[in-house]
Design a protein around this motif. Structure first.
Motif, short mmCIF file in Angstrom:
data_model
loop_
_atom_site.label_atom_id
_atom_site.label_comp_id
_atom_site.label_asym_id
_atom_site.label_seq_id
_atom_site.Cartn_x
_atom_site.Cartn_y
_atom_site.Cartn_z
N LEU A 27 0.85 -1.19 0.00
CA LEU A 27 0.00 0.00 0.00
C LEU A 27 0.88 1.23 0.00
O LEU A 27 1.91 1.27 0.69
N VAL A 28 0.47 2.24 -0.77
CA VAL A 28 1.21 3.50 -0.84
C VAL A 28 0.23 4.64 -0.56
O VAL A 28 -0.82 4.75 -1.21
N PHE A 29 0.57 5.48 0.41
CA PHE A 29 -0.23 6.65 0.76
C PHE A 29 0.55 7.89 0.35
O PHE A 29 1.65 8.14 0.85
N ILE A 30 -0.04 8.68 -0.55
CA ILE A 30 0.63 9.87 -1.09
C ILE A 30 -0.05 11.11 -0.53
O ILE A 30 -1.21 11.39 -0.82
N ASP A 31 0.70 11.88 0.25
CA ASP A 31 0.16 13.09 0.88
C ASP A 31 1.30 14.09 1.05
O ASP A 31 1.65 14.47 2.16
N ALA A 32 1.86 14.51 -0.07
CA ALA A 32 3.00 15.43 -0.05
C ALA A 32 2.71 16.58 -1.02
O ALA A 32 1.54 16.91 -1.26
N ASP A 33 3.74 17.21 -1.56
CA ASP A 33 3.52 18.33 -2.48
C ASP A 33 2.74 17.85 -3.70
O ASP A 33 3.10 16.87 -4.34
N LYS A 34 1.67 18.56 -3.98
CA LYS A 34 0.74 18.11 -5.03
C LYS A 34 1.33 18.26 -6.42
O LYS A 34 0.94 17.54 -7.35
N GLU A 35 2.28 19.19 -6.57
CA GLU A 35 2.91 19.40 -7.86
C GLU A 35 3.63 18.15 -8.37
O GLU A 35 3.82 17.99 -9.58
N SER A 36 4.02 17.26 -7.46
CA SER A 36 4.77 16.06 -7.84
C SER A 36 3.90 14.81 -7.88
O SER A 36 4.42 13.69 -7.93
N ASN A 37 2.58 14.98 -7.89
CA ASN A 37 1.69 13.81 -7.82
C ASN A 37 1.98 12.78 -8.91
O ASN A 37 1.96 11.57 -8.64
N THR A 38 2.20 13.22 -10.14
CA THR A 38 2.42 12.25 -11.22
C THR A 38 3.73 11.49 -11.01
O THR A 38 3.81 10.30 -11.32
N VAL A 39 4.73 12.17 -10.48
CA VAL A 39 6.01 11.49 -10.18
C VAL A 39 5.79 10.44 -9.09
O VAL A 39 6.27 9.30 -9.19
N TYR A 40 5.05 10.82 -8.06
CA TYR A 40 4.80 9.90 -6.95
C TYR A 40 3.97 8.70 -7.40
O TYR A 40 4.22 7.57 -6.97
N LEU A 41 2.99 8.94 -8.26
CA LEU A 41 2.19 7.83 -8.76
C LEU A 41 3.04 6.87 -9.60
O LEU A 41 2.89 5.65 -9.50
N ASP A 42 3.91 7.43 -10.41
CA ASP A 42 4.78 6.58 -11.22
C ASP A 42 5.64 5.68 -10.32
O ASP A 42 5.74 4.47 -10.56
N TRP A 43 6.19 6.27 -9.27
CA TRP A 43 7.02 5.48 -8.37
C TRP A 43 6.19 4.51 -7.54
O TRP A 43 6.65 3.41 -7.20
N ALA A 44 4.96 4.87 -7.22
CA ALA A 44 4.09 3.93 -6.50
C ALA A 44 3.89 2.67 -7.32
O ALA A 44 3.89 1.55 -6.77
#
Length: 222
Positions: free
Chosen positions: A131-148
């Motif tokens: 499970l991955v919970f993403i709650d950081a800078d919104k500008e990097s959401n696509t980067v975080y999703l890719d890494w998730a």
């Protein structure tokens, strides 16, 4: 006529038991001058239950803040589980570490200091996260999703927080970088074949917002 704040208070008081440890974590966070942007208690309980429903034993959190949601996640994975959480600000990480120790879950949590975009590549090649919970800078959401997706596996659950932004996410002409980040994250979840996703609006003590919920359905890109 009851307001959404009244409903939030009723749900919180009815469904969550008093927890001095979590209250202390929030006090420490606020006394340290951090913004009150942690997840609302009912949302934290939802995240906790989702982790348990998924049977997650390895959890990745992007955005620790003061460790409030981290404690909920650590409790959900159990004594044999592991939470890796990423925090960009050293002062926040110090408060979070103290909160985790007070909660008795520090032994199952690892705080990695640095920006998510820099830390996430260092996790490549390790055991996949459940499970991955993403709650950081919104500008990097696509980067975080890719890494998730890269750090997960088929079936990995992904929760992306703050995706509605008071309804502004529906404004295609927005110039707000946070709203643009939320829009691009939603668009990625809708078009990237690695994900199967939906999103829900929320209304609680923090106002009108929402979360996106996804699972990884194809192997991560090489």
């Amino acid at each position: 006529m009851p307001t959404h704040d009244d409903v939030d208070a009723f749900l919180t008081e009815t469904l969550l038991t008093a927890d001095p440890t979590l209250d202390a974590a929030l006090r420490a966070q606020h006394e340290a001058g951090m913004p009150a942007i942690e997840v609302a208690p009912v949302n934290a309980k939802f995240l906790h239950l989702l982790t348990r429903v998924a049977g997650a034993r390895r959890v990745l959190e992007i955005g620790t803040l003061g460790g409030y949601s981290t404690i909920w996640l650590a409790r959900a994975v159990g004594a044999e589980g592991r939470v890796v959480t990423i925090e960009a600000e050293p002062a926040n990480a110090a408060v979070a570490q103290a909160n985790l120790e007070r909660a008795g879950v520090a032994d199952r949590v690892e705080i990695l200091l640095g920006r998510g975009t820099e830390v996430l590549p260092t996790l490549d090649g390790g055991e996949p996260f459940d499970l991955v919970f993403i709650d950081a800078d919104k500008e990097s959401n696509t980067v975080y999703l890719d890494w998730a997706a890269r750090l997960g596996r088929p079936g990995t659950v992904i929760v992306l927080d703050n995706v509605v932004r008071g309804g502004e996410v529906a404004d295609a002409g927005t110039a707000d970088s946070k709203v643009l980040g939320a829009r691009r994250g939603i668009e990625m979840l809708g078009t990237d074949p690695r994900f199967d996703a939906t999103a829900l609006q929320t209304l609680d003590r923090k106002g009108w917002d929402g979360i996106a919920l996804a699972i990884v359905v194809t192997p991560a890109a090489s």
